[in-house]
Motif scaffolding. Structure first.
Motif, PDB file in Angstrom:
ATOM      1  N   LEU A   1     -12.996  83.560  90.031  1.00 51.55           N
ATOM      2  CA  LEU A   1     -14.203  84.196  90.572  1.00 51.55           C
ATOM      3  C   LEU A   1     -14.028  84.614  92.025  1.00 51.55           C
ATOM      4  CD1 LEU A   1     -17.253  84.911  90.305  1.00 51.55           C
ATOM      5  CD2 LEU A   1     -17.739  82.553  91.026  1.00 51.55           C
ATOM      6  N   ALA A   2     -13.381  83.750  92.825  1.00 55.27           N
ATOM      7  CA  ALA A   2     -13.347  83.977  94.271  1.00 55.27           C
ATOM      8  C   ALA A   2     -11.967  84.293  94.810  1.00 55.27           C
ATOM      9  CB  ALA A   2     -13.901  82.746  94.995  1.00 55.27           C
ATOM     10  N   GLY A   3     -10.915  84.219  94.005  1.00 51.53           N
ATOM     11  CA  GLY A   3      -9.574  84.540  94.472  1.00 51.53           C
ATOM     12  C   GLY A   3      -9.111  83.600  95.562  1.00 51.53           C
ATOM     13  N   ALA A   4      -8.564  84.170  96.657  1.00 51.81           N
ATOM     14  CA  ALA A   4      -8.033  83.361  97.755  1.00 51.81           C
ATOM     15  C   ALA A   4      -9.124  82.615  98.508  1.00 51.81           C
ATOM     16  CB  ALA A   4      -7.251  84.243  98.724  1.00 51.81           C
ATOM     17  N   SER A   5     -10.360  83.038  98.319  1.00 51.38           N
ATOM     18  CA  SER A   5     -11.483  82.361  98.992  1.00 51.38           C
ATOM     19  C   SER A   5     -12.095  81.275  98.119  1.00 51.38           C
ATOM     20  CB  SER A   5     -12.561  83.390  99.378  1.00 51.38           C
ATOM     21  OG  SER A   5     -12.049  84.329 100.307  1.00 51.38           O
ATOM     22  N   ALA A   6     -11.380  80.863  97.063  1.00 47.35           N
ATOM     23  CA  ALA A   6     -11.918  79.856  96.142  1.00 47.35           C
ATOM     24  C   ALA A   6     -12.191  78.540  96.851  1.00 47.35           C
ATOM     25  CB  ALA A   6     -10.960  79.648  94.970  1.00 47.35           C
ATOM     26  N   ALA A   7     -11.302  78.127  97.737  1.00 44.37           N
ATOM     27  CA  ALA A   7     -11.511  76.868  98.449  1.00 44.37           C
ATOM     28  C   ALA A   7     -12.733  76.949  99.358  1.00 44.37           C
ATOM     29  CB  ALA A   7     -10.280  76.500  99.265  1.00 44.37           C
ATOM     30  N   ALA A   8     -12.966  78.112  99.967  1.00 47.17           N
ATOM     31  CA  ALA A   8     -14.156  78.290 100.807  1.00 47.17           C
ATOM     32  C   ALA A   8     -15.417  78.152  99.964  1.00 47.17           C
ATOM     33  CB  ALA A   8     -14.116  79.655 101.499  1.00 47.17           C
ATOM     34  N   LEU A   9     -15.410  78.758  98.779  1.00 45.61           N
ATOM     35  CA  LEU A   9     -16.559  78.625  97.886  1.00 45.61           C
ATOM     36  C   LEU A   9     -16.723  77.181  97.434  1.00 45.61           C
ATOM     37  CD1 LEU A   9     -18.867  79.882  96.299  1.00 45.61           C
ATOM     38  CD2 LEU A   9     -17.228  80.513  94.499  1.00 45.61           C
ATOM     39  N   ALA A  10     -15.614  76.486  97.210  1.00 44.05           N
ATOM     40  CA  ALA A  10     -15.680  75.074  96.836  1.00 44.05           C
ATOM     41  C   ALA A  10     -16.320  74.248  97.950  1.00 44.05           C
ATOM     42  CB  ALA A  10     -14.279  74.547  96.524  1.00 44.05           C
TER      43      ALA A  10
ATOM     44  N   THR B 234     -20.922  71.216  99.911  1.00 46.00           N
ATOM     45  CA  THR B 234     -21.987  71.065 100.902  1.00 46.00           C
ATOM     46  C   THR B 234     -23.353  71.016 100.230  1.00 46.00           C
ATOM     47  OG1 THR B 234     -20.636  72.383 102.428  1.00 46.00           O
ATOM     48  CG2 THR B 234     -22.922  71.977 103.049  1.00 46.00           C
ATOM     49  N   LEU B 235     -23.584  71.935  99.301  1.00 50.75           N
ATOM     50  CA  LEU B 235     -24.870  71.966  98.604  1.00 50.75           C
ATOM     51  C   LEU B 235     -25.089  70.691  97.797  1.00 50.75           C
ATOM     52  CD1 LEU B 235     -24.882  75.692  97.388  1.00 50.75           C
ATOM     53  CD2 LEU B 235     -26.081  74.713  99.346  1.00 50.75           C
ATOM     54  N   LEU B 236     -24.002  70.168  97.194  1.00 54.33           N
ATOM     55  CA  LEU B 236     -24.121  68.930  96.432  1.00 54.33           C
ATOM     56  C   LEU B 236     -24.485  67.765  97.343  1.00 54.33           C
ATOM     57  CD1 LEU B 236     -23.799  67.246  93.857  1.00 54.33           C
ATOM     58  CD2 LEU B 236     -21.338  67.091  94.359  1.00 54.33           C
ATOM     59  N   VAL B 237     -23.797  67.673  98.478  1.00 51.49           N
ATOM     60  CA  VAL B 237     -24.082  66.591  99.424  1.00 51.49           C
ATOM     61  C   VAL B 237     -25.529  66.666  99.904  1.00 51.49           C
ATOM     62  CG1 VAL B 237     -23.541  65.683 101.726  1.00 51.49           C
ATOM     63  CG2 VAL B 237     -21.695  66.327 100.165  1.00 51.49           C
TER      64      VAL B 237
ATOM     65  N   THR C 233     -24.895  73.525 106.142  1.00 52.00           N
ATOM     66  CA  THR C 233     -25.740  72.358 106.373  1.00 52.00           C
ATOM     67  C   THR C 233     -26.940  72.685 107.244  1.00 52.00           C
ATOM     68  OG1 THR C 233     -23.947  70.764 106.083  1.00 52.00           O
ATOM     69  CG2 THR C 233     -25.806  70.047 107.411  1.00 52.00           C
ATOM     70  N   VAL C 234     -26.727  73.410 108.355  1.00 48.00           N
ATOM     71  CA  VAL C 234     -27.855  73.689 109.250  1.00 48.00           C
ATOM     72  C   VAL C 234     -28.861  74.624 108.594  1.00 48.00           C
ATOM     73  CG1 VAL C 234     -26.526  73.241 111.345  1.00 48.00           C
ATOM     74  CG2 VAL C 234     -26.637  75.564 110.455  1.00 48.00           C
ATOM     75  N   VAL C 235     -28.380  75.568 107.771  1.00 44.73           N
ATOM     76  CA  VAL C 235     -29.311  76.452 107.066  1.00 44.73           C
ATOM     77  C   VAL C 235     -30.136  75.650 106.065  1.00 44.73           C
ATOM     78  CG1 VAL C 235     -29.506  78.412 105.504  1.00 44.73           C
ATOM     79  CG2 VAL C 235     -27.856  78.485 107.377  1.00 44.73           C
ATOM     80  N   TRP C 236     -29.473  74.792 105.289  1.00 41.66           N
ATOM     81  CA  TRP C 236     -30.186  73.933 104.333  1.00 41.66           C
ATOM     82  C   TRP C 236     -31.209  73.061 105.067  1.00 41.66           C
ATOM     83  CZ3 TRP C 236     -29.393  72.631  98.924  1.00 41.66           C
ATOM     84  CH2 TRP C 236     -30.123  71.526  98.499  1.00 41.66           C
TER      85      TRP C 236
END
Length: 252
Positions: A30-39, A44-47, A229-232
């Motif tokens: 789905l995200a290619g080389a940015s997969a880790a960034a999406l992870a 973050t959302l899970l935490v 985190t700050v946005v959430w």
């Protein structure tokens, strides 16, 4: 001394690496080389989702502190010449209300290990003796293991890294400014306590921007975590403030 050579911490770091690398692999189509960034964003959302009950208790604690503020100011006025008596009276007041001056600090403390793990995961070339493949990932061309300060001081200069940090810092600063404007209580007339002094109020206001300062020193992956985190946190505080509103200030 490397604390991550200590077996329990080495196991924790390797486990976190395996989990994040596995999630990145699932997201790669789905995200290619940015997969880790999406992870990192999903982690973050899970935490933050797991910390929702703590956020609710934080909102209630803020509501309680606001309700107790007039009584605390009265104690400060009556015992300002006797600091020991003032401390005893304040602690007794907090105990009678089943709260403490430190109530609501758990979300900040709970996230510190997560930020520390992300910082370490995207800083070390090896994890538990094997190559750190997470360092091969990027965010739109900006390596996740590079910090803004390191790039500017040690090089090499990378325009994608500068742009990525620029966007993240703008978001963090805008959120901090909104938070300061919406959630900083106005000065209380007649409050001559140390916490009500102009210098202290300015210092407390400046603390809202501390995340932006911290973000430039950590790897991009950790800066991404801080931004989400700050946005959430802002959105959550707005929602919880409506459910747990602060008492109206007394009219003079």
């Amino acid at each position: 001394m490397d604390i991550f050579t200590f077996p329990p911490l080495a196991w924790l770091l390797d486990t976190a690496y395996g989990a994040l690398a596995g999630l990145s692999s699932l997201l790669e189509p789905l995200a290619g080389a940015s997969a880790a960034a999406l992870a990192v964003v999903l982690v973050t959302l899970l935490v933050r989702a797991l910390l929702i009950p703590v956020g609710i208790s934080q909102a209630k604690a803020e509501q309680t502190r606001a309700r107790l503020a007039p009584r605390l100011r009265e104690l400060q006025r009556r015992h300002k010449k006797n600091p020991e008596r003032l401390q005893r009276e304040m602690l007794a007041l907090y105990r009678s209300e089943n709260t403490s001056p430190f109530a609501g600090m758990l979300p900040v403390l709970a996230q510190a290990p997560v930020v520390g793990l992300l910082y370490t995961l995207f800083l070390r070339p090896e994890i538990a003796g094997h190559p750190n493949d997470l360092l091969t990932h990027d965010l739109f061309g900006a390596p996740l293991g590079t910090s803004l300060v390191h790039m500017l001081t040690a090089g090499p200069f990378q325009l994608p890294t500068l742009l990525a940090y620029g966007v993240l810092l703008i978001i963090v600063i805008v959120v901090a400014d909104i938070t300061r404007r919406v959630f900083t209580p106005p000065p209380t007339p007649g409050d001559d306590s140390p916490m009500g002094s102009p210098g202290m109020l300015r210092a407390m206001s400046a603390l809202h921007y501390l995340t932006a300062v911290f973000a430039v020193f950590v790897p991009l992956a950790a800066a991404l975590y801080l931004t989400v985190t700050v946005v959430w946190t802002l959105v959550q505080r707005v929602v919880l403030r409506r459910r747990h509103p602060l008492p109206e200030p007394a009219r003079v």
